[in-house]
Motif scaffolding. Structure first.
Motif, PDB file in Angstrom:
ATOM      1  N   ALA A 203       0.825  -1.209   0.000  1.00 35.04           N
ATOM      2  CA  ALA A 203       0.000   0.000   0.000  1.00 35.04           C
ATOM      3  C   ALA A 203       0.856   1.254   0.000  1.00 35.04           C
ATOM      4  CB  ALA A 203      -0.937  -0.004   1.208  1.00 35.04           C
ATOM      5  N   LEU A 204       2.084   1.151   0.495  1.00 32.76           N
ATOM      6  CA  LEU A 204       3.006   2.291   0.502  1.00 32.76           C
ATOM      7  C   LEU A 204       4.428   1.762   0.466  1.00 32.76           C
ATOM      8  CD1 LEU A 204       3.731   5.300   0.815  1.00 32.76           C
ATOM      9  CD2 LEU A 204       3.610   4.989   3.291  1.00 32.76           C
ATOM     10  N   GLY A 205       5.120   2.053  -0.613  1.00 37.82           N
ATOM     11  CA  GLY A 205       6.537   1.733  -0.713  1.00 37.82           C
ATOM     12  C   GLY A 205       7.321   3.012  -0.940  1.00 37.82           C
ATOM     13  N   ARG A 206       8.465   3.133  -0.309  1.00 34.39           N
ATOM     14  CA  ARG A 206       9.298   4.316  -0.543  1.00 34.39           C
ATOM     15  C   ARG A 206      10.713   4.025  -0.077  1.00 34.39           C
ATOM     16  NH1 ARG A 206       6.633   7.670   4.248  1.00 34.39           N
ATOM     17  NH2 ARG A 206       7.903   6.925   5.994  1.00 34.39           N
ATOM     18  N   HIS A 207      11.648   4.737  -0.650  1.00 32.82           N
ATOM     19  CA  HIS A 207      13.014   4.684  -0.145  1.00 32.82           C
ATOM     20  C   HIS A 207      13.042   5.356   1.230  1.00 32.82           C
ATOM     21  CE1 HIS A 207      14.584   2.985  -3.796  1.00 32.82           C
ATOM     22  NE2 HIS A 207      14.009   3.942  -4.520  1.00 32.82           N
ATOM     23  N   GLN A 208      14.053   5.000   2.050  1.00 30.60           N
ATOM     24  CA  GLN A 208      14.051   5.461   3.438  1.00 30.60           C
ATOM     25  C   GLN A 208      15.321   6.193   3.864  1.00 30.60           C
ATOM     26  OE1 GLN A 208      11.359   5.248   5.178  1.00 30.60           O
ATOM     27  NE2 GLN A 208      10.249   3.342   4.813  1.00 30.60           N
TER      28      GLN A 208
ATOM     29  N   ALA B 175      20.733  13.615   6.562  1.00 32.19           N
ATOM     30  CA  ALA B 175      22.013  13.285   7.184  1.00 32.19           C
ATOM     31  C   ALA B 175      22.874  12.439   6.252  1.00 32.19           C
ATOM     32  CB  ALA B 175      21.783  12.558   8.503  1.00 32.19           C
ATOM     33  N   VAL B 176      22.234  11.582   5.478  1.00 35.02           N
ATOM     34  CA  VAL B 176      22.963  10.773   4.496  1.00 35.02           C
ATOM     35  C   VAL B 176      23.193  11.640   3.259  1.00 35.02           C
ATOM     36  CG1 VAL B 176      22.905   8.725   3.032  1.00 35.02           C
ATOM     37  CG2 VAL B 176      21.922   8.638   5.341  1.00 35.02           C
ATOM     38  N   PRO B 177      24.424  11.992   2.935  1.00 29.77           N
ATOM     39  CA  PRO B 177      24.663  12.816   1.743  1.00 29.77           C
ATOM     40  C   PRO B 177      24.155  12.109   0.489  1.00 29.77           C
ATOM     41  CG  PRO B 177      26.621  12.741   3.142  1.00 29.77           C
ATOM     42  CD  PRO B 177      25.671  11.723   3.683  1.00 29.77           C
ATOM     43  N   ASP B 178      23.486  12.884  -0.388  1.00 30.13           N
ATOM     44  CA  ASP B 178      22.961  12.346  -1.642  1.00 30.13           C
ATOM     45  C   ASP B 178      22.086  11.119  -1.356  1.00 30.13           C
ATOM     46  OD1 ASP B 178      22.539  12.377  -4.351  1.00 30.13           O
ATOM     47  OD2 ASP B 178      24.434  11.411  -4.872  1.00 30.13           O
ATOM     48  N   ALA B 179      21.158  11.294  -0.433  1.00 28.71           N
ATOM     49  CA  ALA B 179      20.415  10.171   0.127  1.00 28.71           C
ATOM     50  C   ALA B 179      19.635   9.380  -0.918  1.00 28.71           C
ATOM     51  CB  ALA B 179      19.468  10.671   1.217  1.00 28.71           C
ATOM     52  N   LEU B 180      19.016  10.042  -1.869  1.00 28.37           N
ATOM     53  CA  LEU B 180      18.194   9.320  -2.839  1.00 28.37           C
ATOM     54  C   LEU B 180      19.046   8.448  -3.751  1.00 28.37           C
ATOM     55  CD1 LEU B 180      15.483  11.980  -3.765  1.00 28.37           C
ATOM     56  CD2 LEU B 180      15.316  10.052  -2.172  1.00 28.37           C
ATOM     57  N   SER B 181      20.237   8.915  -4.102  1.00 27.06           N
ATOM     58  CA  SER B 181      21.136   8.082  -4.898  1.00 27.06           C
ATOM     59  C   SER B 181      21.635   6.889  -4.088  1.00 27.06           C
ATOM     60  CB  SER B 181      22.330   8.902  -5.397  1.00 27.06           C
ATOM     61  OG  SER B 181      21.911   9.881  -6.320  1.00 27.06           O
TER      62      SER B 181
END
Length: 280
Positions: free
Chosen positions: A69-74, A177-183
């Motif tokens: 129902a909900l998926g996303r990067h974290q 906090a995580v640099p370039d988190a989405l990558s």
């Protein structure tokens, strides 16, 4: 049949498929969790995957319907008002709404596995209980004062870091906090072969099996129209992410015992009277 789904489109699809049914429009949807897992307040309910795992571990009448129902990067959910960087988390205060919150379980798993952070080196602050009364937070966490809220404490500088998903406030000072988190998140998913999932669909095993299967078929067809990585459907597609978050949850003392994915499959198949291939 009583149905709780946060997205209006998914709720409409489920209601039509189930026939005689009622939507319990509870917002935000996580507020339906306690009534569902403890009191059977619905037949079909959107549920955070860690809450589902806890419910099974504590022998609640709950089973997995393998729909995301909900998926996303974290990785982007660990935020700070200071300089980005993960190593600096050691010895600092990190707030999270609930220790058993799925977003927090994923993020702490990353910290441990990918960044070598011993969770005992962090000053953890929680703001709410989880959804199951049998569960208590680890003794080495601390509870924020009654009435305080995570977003406000974070913006006021009372916390060094916060783990926040949907409750993240809008403020230009906030940095991941995580640099370039989405990558980093995309690379993590490529390496693992799956992306994190947050909410799944759960059922009361006593619900009408024919109606539940109709709901599954209708939701599966709709959810598969979205990005496949963030919308896995069926047992085999959910095996990887659910197994991973169950391992993280056990390591973090969120679960009182290990819960295997095959245990979830067996529980669902027994409740619905079908083989695993029916929901593959």
């Amino acid at each position: 049949m009583k149905i709780v789904l946060g997205r209006d489109d998914l709720a409409a699809t489920a209601l039509e498929a189930a026939g005689a049914s009622e939507r319990l429009d509870i917002r935000p949807v996580h507020k339906a969790s306690r009534g569902f897992v403890n009191d059977g307040a619905a037949d079909v309910c959107e549920l955070a995957v860690v809450t589902l795992l806890q419910a099974v571990a504590y022998d609640k009448p709950v089973a997995l319907l393998p729909i995301t129902a909900l998926g996303r990067h974290q990785h982007q959910t660990l935020v700070t008002l200071g300089e980005p960087g993960v190593a600096a988390v050691r010895g600092k205060t990190v707030g999270v709404r609930s220790w058993s919150q799925t977003t927090g379980v994923w993020l702490r798993g990353f910290l441990t596995e990918d960044y070598g952070i011993d969770l005992s080196e962090v000053d953890w602050i929680t703001y709410e209980d989880g959804h199951l009364p049998e569960y208590t937070d680890p003794a080495w966490t601390k509870r924020a004062p009654e009435g305080t809220k995570l977003p406000a404490d974070f913006l006021d500088g009372k916390l060094d870091y916060g783990i926040m998903g949907n409750e993240l406030p809008s403020d230009d000072r906030i940095r991941t906090a995580v640099p370039d988190a989405l990558s980093v998140a995309a690379n993590w998913a490529e390496r693992k072969g799956f992306a994190p999932i947050n909410h799944v669909v759960a059922i009361n095993p006593a619900a009408d099996a024919k109606a539940v299967l109709a709901v599954y078929d209708a939701l599966a067809a709709q959810v598969r129209n979205g990005p496949a990585e963030l919308n896995p459907v069926g047992f085999e597609a959910l095996r990887g992410p659910v197994t991973e978050v169950a391992r993280y949850a056990l390591e973090q003392q969120v679960l009182p015992r290990a819960v295997s994915f095959d245990e979830l499959v067996d529980g669902t198949c027994a409740a619905l009277g079908v083989s695993a291939s029916r929901l593959a």
